[in-house]
Design a protein around this motif. Structure first.
Motif, PDB file in Angstrom:
ATOM      1  N   ARG A  58       9.932   7.020   9.556  1.00 29.41           N
ATOM      2  CA  ARG A  58       9.919   5.673  10.130  1.00 29.41           C
ATOM      3  C   ARG A  58       8.483   5.163  10.311  1.00 29.41           C
ATOM      4  O   ARG A  58       8.200   3.992  10.137  1.00 29.41           O
ATOM      5  N   ASP A  59       7.575   6.068  10.646  1.00 26.50           N
ATOM      6  CA  ASP A  59       6.178   5.675  10.884  1.00 26.50           C
ATOM      7  C   ASP A  59       5.351   5.599   9.613  1.00 26.50           C
ATOM      8  O   ASP A  59       4.222   5.122   9.634  1.00 26.50           O
ATOM      9  N   ALA A  60       5.895   6.121   8.493  1.00 24.65           N
ATOM     10  CA  ALA A  60       5.067   6.240   7.274  1.00 24.65           C
ATOM     11  C   ALA A  60       4.834   4.880   6.617  1.00 24.65           C
ATOM     12  O   ALA A  60       5.612   3.975   6.781  1.00 24.65           O
ATOM     13  N   GLU A  75      -5.130  21.482   8.303  1.00 26.67           N
ATOM     14  CA  GLU A  75      -4.055  20.808   9.045  1.00 26.67           C
ATOM     15  C   GLU A  75      -3.111  21.824   9.697  1.00 26.67           C
ATOM     16  O   GLU A  75      -2.638  21.619  10.806  1.00 26.67           O
ATOM     17  N   PRO A  82       2.191   4.789   0.989  1.00 31.20           N
ATOM     18  CA  PRO A  82       2.065   5.582   2.224  1.00 31.20           C
ATOM     19  C   PRO A  82       1.330   6.892   1.962  1.00 31.20           C
ATOM     20  O   PRO A  82       1.364   7.405   0.841  1.00 31.20           O
ATOM     21  N   PRO A  83       0.630   7.425   2.983  1.00 29.43           N
ATOM     22  CA  PRO A  83      -0.090   8.678   2.774  1.00 29.43           C
ATOM     23  C   PRO A  83       0.882   9.821   2.529  1.00 29.43           C
ATOM     24  O   PRO A  83       2.055   9.727   2.889  1.00 29.43           O
ATOM     25  N   PRO A  84       0.406  10.898   1.883  1.00 23.66           N
ATOM     26  CA  PRO A  84       1.304  12.037   1.642  1.00 23.66           C
ATOM     27  C   PRO A  84       1.788  12.632   2.958  1.00 23.66           C
ATOM     28  O   PRO A  84       1.206  12.394   4.015  1.00 23.66           O
ATOM     29  N   MET A  85       2.843  13.433   2.862  1.00 26.98           N
ATOM     30  CA  MET A  85       3.423  14.035   4.070  1.00 26.98           C
ATOM     31  C   MET A  85       2.413  14.935   4.769  1.00 26.98           C
ATOM     32  O   MET A  85       1.652  15.635   4.120  1.00 26.98           O
ATOM     33  N   SER A  86       2.478  14.927   6.098  1.00 25.85           N
ATOM     34  CA  SER A  86       1.619  15.819   6.876  1.00 25.85           C
ATOM     35  C   SER A  86       2.209  17.236   6.855  1.00 25.85           C
ATOM     36  O   SER A  86       3.368  17.426   6.474  1.00 25.85           O
ATOM     37  N   MET A 120       0.833  -1.204   0.000  1.00 27.62           N
ATOM     38  CA  MET A 120       0.000   0.000   0.000  1.00 27.62           C
ATOM     39  C   MET A 120       0.870   1.257   0.000  1.00 27.62           C
ATOM     40  O   MET A 120       1.892   1.303   0.676  1.00 27.62           O
ATOM     41  N   ARG A 139       0.876  11.860  18.382  1.00 28.05           N
ATOM     42  CA  ARG A 139       2.066  11.263  17.745  1.00 28.05           C
ATOM     43  C   ARG A 139       3.043  12.358  17.319  1.00 28.05           C
ATOM     44  O   ARG A 139       4.263  12.221  17.491  1.00 28.05           O
ATOM     45  N   GLU A 140       2.511  13.442  16.801  1.00 30.39           N
ATOM     46  CA  GLU A 140       3.371  14.555  16.387  1.00 30.39           C
ATOM     47  C   GLU A 140       4.054  15.193  17.594  1.00 30.39           C
ATOM     48  O   GLU A 140       5.222  15.586  17.520  1.00 30.39           O
TER      49      GLU A 140
END
Lengths: 71, 144
Positions: free
Chosen positions: B142-144, B73, B3-7, B1, B81-82
């Motif tokens: 690392r979390d992505a 955002e 990974p989602p785009p960067m926050s 899958m 988490r952030e």
């Protein structure tokens, strides 16, 4: 690093009419990236967020998260 | 899958990390040349202030662009988490700053030049910030 908490969030999202990660994130007050990290087992959420997730799916918390006995 | 785009926070960390590198490498090169006497004090100070101004402008403009693309955002507070990522990266950066502070104290015994001591303190702050933003980027990836 993988955590010792397993979860069924992806399965529950699918059962809830293919709820998106973003929709779940908006309802529990975190970013989509955090939902993704929780789903992949890369981040263990706080108890508060875990309860919020369970509430969204209207299910007990232990139906969403399980402790991995092998860990 | 995929990974989602960067926050927004990760993009912000990238902006600060790259901007610091872009501005402070020439900044300290300018300081070194000043130390060597290759540029006059007046020229050196003008270049340093120009670079600091460029740093502030770049940070503001790039953050505004990213915030316009993700306004919701950008306005929302950091999630748990952030916050954890920020705390972990800041803890490591603190040790870098600590070493820099001791280096500045040691410098007092080597030179009486306030300018040189100021440069060591500035270098310590810049390195600590690089470690902080670099650490955030690593933890986000690392979390992505």
């Amino acid at each position: 690093m993988a955590c010792a908490i397993l979860n069924r969030i992806r399965e529950l999202r699918a059962a809830a009419g293919d709820m998106t990660q973003q929709a779940l994130a908006d309802r529990i007050g975190v970013t989509r990236q955090t939902v993704n990290a929780i789903e992949l087992g890369k981040y263990s959420p706080s108890l508060e967020v875990a309860f919020r997730i369970a509430r969204v799916f209207d299910t007990p918390i232990d139906a969403v998260f399980q402790f991995d006995e092998r860990a | 899958m995929e990974p989602p785009p960067m926050s927004f926070r990760e993009k912000s960390a990238w902006i600060s990390f790259v901007t610091i590198l872009l501005v402070f490498i020439p900044f300290f090169w300018n300081s070194y040349r000043q130390w060597q006497g290759a540029v006059t004090g007046h020229e050196g100070v003008s270049t340093a202030f120009g670079l600091l101004l460029a740093f502030v402008v770049l940070e503001i403009v790039l953050h505004v662009i990213v915030a316009i693309r993700a306004p919701k955002e950008a306005q929302s507070p950091r999630d748990e988490r952030e916050q954890l990522i920020d705390l972990r990266a800041t803890r490591v950066a603190f040790y870098v700053l600590l070493v820099g502070a001791f280096a500045a104290v040691g410098m007092v015994h080597l030179t009486r030049s306030a300018w040189a001591i100021q440069q060591i303190v500035l270098l310590a702050i810049v390195l600590a910030e690089l470690v902080r933003f670099g650490g955030q980027i690593l933890l986000f990836r690392r979390d992505a």
